[in-house]
Design a protein around this motif. Structure first.
Motif, short mmCIF file in Angstrom:
data_model
loop_
_atom_site.label_atom_id
_atom_site.label_comp_id
_atom_site.label_asym_id
_atom_site.label_seq_id
_atom_site.Cartn_x
_atom_site.Cartn_y
_atom_site.Cartn_z
N ALA A 1 0.83 -1.21 0.00
CA ALA A 1 0.00 0.00 0.00
C ALA A 1 0.87 1.26 0.00
O ALA A 1 0.57 2.23 -0.72
CB ALA A 1 -0.93 -0.01 1.21
N ALA A 2 1.93 1.25 0.80
CA ALA A 2 2.83 2.40 0.84
C ALA A 2 3.51 2.60 -0.51
O ALA A 2 3.69 3.76 -0.96
CB ALA A 2 3.87 2.20 1.95
N ALA A 3 3.87 1.51 -1.17
CA ALA A 3 4.52 1.61 -2.48
C ALA A 3 3.56 2.21 -3.51
O ALA A 3 3.94 3.10 -4.29
CB ALA A 3 4.99 0.23 -2.94
N LEU A 4 2.29 1.73 -3.52
CA LEU A 4 1.32 2.27 -4.48
C LEU A 4 1.01 3.73 -4.18
O LEU A 4 0.91 4.56 -5.10
CB LEU A 4 0.03 1.44 -4.42
N LEU A 5 0.89 4.06 -2.90
CA LEU A 5 0.63 5.45 -2.51
C LEU A 5 1.77 6.36 -2.94
O LEU A 5 1.55 7.44 -3.51
CB LEU A 5 0.43 5.52 -0.99
N ALA A 6 3.02 5.93 -2.68
CA ALA A 6 4.20 6.74 -3.05
C ALA A 6 4.27 6.93 -4.56
O ALA A 6 4.63 8.01 -5.05
CB ALA A 6 5.46 6.07 -2.52
N PHE A 7 3.92 5.87 -5.30
CA PHE A 7 3.96 5.97 -6.76
C PHE A 7 2.97 7.01 -7.27
O PHE A 7 3.32 7.87 -8.09
CB PHE A 7 3.65 4.60 -7.39
N VAL A 8 1.72 6.94 -6.80
CA VAL A 8 0.70 7.88 -7.27
C VAL A 8 1.06 9.30 -6.85
O VAL A 8 0.88 10.26 -7.61
CB VAL A 8 -0.69 7.49 -6.74
N PHE A 9 1.60 9.46 -5.65
CA PHE A 9 1.98 10.79 -5.15
C PHE A 9 3.06 11.42 -6.02
O PHE A 9 3.00 12.61 -6.35
CB PHE A 9 2.44 10.70 -3.70
N THR A 10 4.06 10.62 -6.39
CA THR A 10 5.19 11.17 -7.16
C THR A 10 4.90 11.23 -8.65
O THR A 10 5.34 12.16 -9.33
CB THR A 10 6.46 10.33 -6.92
N ALA A 11 4.16 10.24 -9.18
CA ALA A 11 3.86 10.22 -10.61
C ALA A 11 2.69 11.11 -10.97
O ALA A 11 2.54 11.53 -12.12
CB ALA A 11 3.58 8.79 -11.07
N GLY A 12 1.86 11.43 -9.99
CA GLY A 12 0.71 12.29 -10.23
C GLY A 12 1.06 13.76 -10.05
O GLY A 12 2.24 14.13 -9.98
N PRO A 13 0.06 14.62 -9.95
CA PRO A 13 0.30 16.06 -9.76
C PRO A 13 0.72 16.34 -8.30
O PRO A 13 -0.12 16.74 -7.47
CB PRO A 13 -1.06 16.68 -10.10
N THR A 14 1.98 16.15 -8.00
CA THR A 14 2.47 16.13 -6.62
C THR A 14 2.11 17.41 -5.86
O THR A 14 1.63 17.35 -4.72
CB THR A 14 3.99 15.92 -6.60
N PHE A 33 -4.06 18.13 0.77
CA PHE A 33 -4.15 17.66 2.15
C PHE A 33 -4.82 18.72 3.03
O PHE A 33 -5.72 18.42 3.82
CB PHE A 33 -2.76 17.33 2.70
N GLY A 34 -4.39 19.96 2.88
CA GLY A 34 -4.99 21.04 3.66
C GLY A 34 -6.45 21.25 3.30
O GLY A 34 -7.30 21.50 4.16
N THR A 35 -6.76 21.12 2.01
CA THR A 35 -8.15 21.27 1.55
C THR A 35 -9.04 20.20 2.17
O THR A 35 -10.16 20.48 2.62
CB THR A 35 -8.22 21.17 0.02
N ALA A 36 -8.54 18.97 2.20
CA ALA A 36 -9.33 17.86 2.75
C ALA A 36 -9.59 18.06 4.24
O ALA A 36 -10.71 17.84 4.72
CB ALA A 36 -8.59 16.54 2.52
N ILE A 90 -6.88 10.75 5.14
CA ILE A 90 -6.63 12.04 4.48
C ILE A 90 -5.54 11.88 3.42
O ILE A 90 -5.67 12.34 2.28
CB ILE A 90 -6.26 13.11 5.51
N ILE A 91 -4.44 11.22 3.80
CA ILE A 91 -3.33 11.05 2.86
C ILE A 91 -3.74 10.18 1.68
O ILE A 91 -3.49 10.53 0.52
CB ILE A 91 -2.11 10.43 3.59
N TRP A 92 -4.39 9.06 1.96
CA TRP A 92 -4.74 8.11 0.90
C TRP A 92 -5.76 8.69 -0.07
O TRP A 92 -5.55 8.71 -1.29
CB TRP A 92 -5.28 6.82 1.53
N PHE A 93 -6.89 9.17 0.44
CA PHE A 93 -7.97 9.62 -0.44
C PHE A 93 -7.63 10.93 -1.14
O PHE A 93 -8.08 11.16 -2.27
CB PHE A 93 -9.28 9.73 0.34
N THR A 94 -6.85 11.78 -0.49
CA THR A 94 -6.42 13.00 -1.16
C THR A 94 -5.49 12.66 -2.32
O THR A 94 -5.63 13.21 -3.42
CB THR A 94 -5.71 13.94 -0.17
#
Length: 540
Positions: free
Chosen positions: A297-310, A317-320, A390-394
């Motif tokens: 889960a941490a690997a998939l989360l890190a991938f989306v965070f870095t490969a997506g609009p970081t 996070f603040g918005t959520a 918050i971290i995951w869904f954001t």
């Protein structure tokens, strides 16, 4: 004996019955055919009702679907307010207990030591609690709210900045404090009465302060049967969702049709894997898989965070957090809702789902939480999941919504199938096949962990609270979980998700009442323990 010691002894005698273990042994009525440990009649009635449901659903799928939908509609029409009030009350109750002097009580007694390290403990909480759902809804739920798939929260206009804020805030609302408060109440009650009072680790034990010796009779049997049925349907919903999304992902990657047959085959294969995990036991099964889950889960989360609009995700996070705080009360209001379709389809379903899962997750949390103080227990169980949610869904929500806003890929056209949203999002990121394969593996491992830990919990309930019952019984319940999930998929047909929601809502309604009564019983038990410890301090 001094006057102080006499007073302490009087207080102790008045506030608490200390002979719970003797009562437990006297109240057992297990039958042991073939060396099994089956708590008669809980095992037999629960198994018979479940098997009857499976058979009738498979024989009469259309009638089963009609009946499930009618039950769902009736429950939503007459008891939506009850789910909301109960959930709000349970959250406030948990907060009150955590900040009160009762929070100092240690589960297992003053000298109890924690069985698992904090990292493994938290990992097991998530793997058993909400793993499959977070993967399934990580991107799909924020996208649904943003694009008006099934309505928008509070009737906000779709695809606007306000819709973006509410998409994140409403998602965190559904996965944050409220569900984990529901889990925490059951978990705390079971852990306290099992580890501090020597009662069996089963739902009926939480009602000893109210029912006394009657927990060994039909009142206790009924409570445990309701817990088993609610757990089976809550688990079956998650397993069905996991099978749908895994089949969809395999179809996306390899072109294999995500048909009912492929979903049923997946359920069968993963049930077999869960049985293997059952045989390996707690350390070799659930604990090992839970730690693997966290890494994946941490690997998939890190991938989306870095490969997506970081940067967008980071600001999200603040918005959520701000949106969750701003809209938590309006989203909790059950009166005069203009967004009734959304409110019923999402919020009430979620509250019923969490209640259905509470015997399972609560008992599992209790099983692994000996040695923690009540304040530690409630703080970790309530606060850490909110942070993770918050971290995951954001991360997944913002990554998907930004693709919609920028016209990238298939998501701007709207949701065609909820299980497909995650893979449609990953398709437009680097290494889409690797990332999608990782997501499928994560789903399967979560699937196996939930089934294994669910069978552990159901077996404990139906074996009268024994945690060392023969492995064959856990295999039986793991198999039956898969059968219920398969029956809901078959009975639901094209609207399988609706059938699973209907089963969850119907089974969650009676257990919601059990949950509220449990709060009162737990409070009585904790107050008694607090006074007992206070009396002992006075005596010394």
């Amino acid at each position: 004996m001094s006057g102080t010691e006499t007073a302490a002894a009087d207080i102790t005698a008045d506030v608490i019955d200390t002979d719970y273990e003797t009562d437990y042994e006297a109240g057992q009525d297990n039958v042991n055919p073939f060396g099994l440990e089956m708590h008669n009649p809980v095992f037999f009635i629960s198994a018979a009702l479940t098997i009857a449901f499976v058979l009738l659903t498979l024989i009469f799928p259309e009638k089963a679907n009609t009946g499930l939908e009618a039950t769902k509609a009736w429950t939503l029409e007459h008891f939506d307010w009850f789910f909301v009030i109960a959930s709000n009350f349970v959250l406030l109750f948990c907060v009150a207990v955590a900040i009160s002097p009762l929070g100092k009580i240690r589960l297992g007694g003053p000298d109890a030591k924690a069985e698992f390290g904090t990292a493994s403990w938290i990992a097991m909480l998530f793997s058993a609690g909400i793993g499959i759902g977070m993967v399934f809804y990580g991107s799909a739920e924020p996208v649904a709210y943003y694009t008006d798939w099934g309505g928008t929260p509070l009737n906000v206009e779709s695809r606007t900045p306000e819709a973006m804020r509410l998409a994140l805030g409403a998602t965190v609302f559904h996965w944050g404090l409220t569900p984990w408060a529901i889990y925490a109440v059951i978990g705390l009650a079971l852990a306290f009465f099992a580890f501090n009072k020597g009662l069996p680790l089963t739902i009926r034990s939480a009602f000893y302060p109210l029912l006394g010796e009657r927990i060994w009779g039909w009142p206790g049997h009924l409570i445990d049967i309701l817990a088993v049925i609610a757990t089976l349907f809550g688990l079956a919903t998650s397993l069905g969702l996991g099978a749908q999304q895994a089949a969809t992902g395999i179809s996306f990657l390899f072109g294999i049709e995500a048909s009912l047959t492929s979903q049923l085959l997946l359920i069968a294969v993963i049930t077999i894997l869960a049985i293997i995990s059952v045989i390996r036991g707690m350390d070799g099964g659930i604990k090992l898989l839970s730690n693997i889950n966290m890494v994946l889960a941490a690997a998939l989360l890190a991938f989306v965070f870095t490969a997506g609009p970081t940067l967008k995700i980071f600001s999200g996070f603040g918005t959520a957090i701000a949106s969750y705080a701003e809209y938590a009360i309006p989203l909790s209001d059950w009166t005069a809702r203009e967004d009734k379709a959304w409110y019923h389809g999402w919020t009430i379903f979620y509250w019923a789902w969490w209640v259905s899962w509470s015997p399972f997750v609560g008992m599992f949390i209790a099983r692994i939480s000996r040695g923690r103080t009540i304040r530690q227990f409630l703080t970790i169980v309530l606060v850490v999941p909110v942070i993770v949610a918050i971290i995951w869904f954001t991360t997944f929500g913002v990554a998907a919504i930004e693709q919609i806003k920028n016209g990238i890929g298939q998501l701007p056209a709207g949701i065609s199938e909820a299980p497909l949203v995650l893979f449609q999002m990953l398709e437009n990121m680097p290494m889409p096949y690797i990332a999608s394969s990782l997501a499928i593996i994560l789903l399967i491992v979560f699937f196996v962990t939930s089934s294994d830990s669910g069978s552990l919990v159901i077996d404990a309930i139906t074996a009268g609270g024994r945690t060392d019952a023969p492995v064959a019984q856990r295999i039986f319940w793991a198999t039956l979980q898969g059968m219920v999930a398969a029956a809901l998929l078959v009975g639901g047909g094209a609207s399988a998700l609706g059938a699973m929601q209907a089963g969850t809502i119907a089974s969650g309604l009676p257990f919601t009442l059990v949950l509220l009564v449990c709060c009162y019983s737990l409070f009585k038990g904790l107050m008694s323990e607090h006074m007992l410890l206070k009396a002992e301090r006075v005596a010394t």
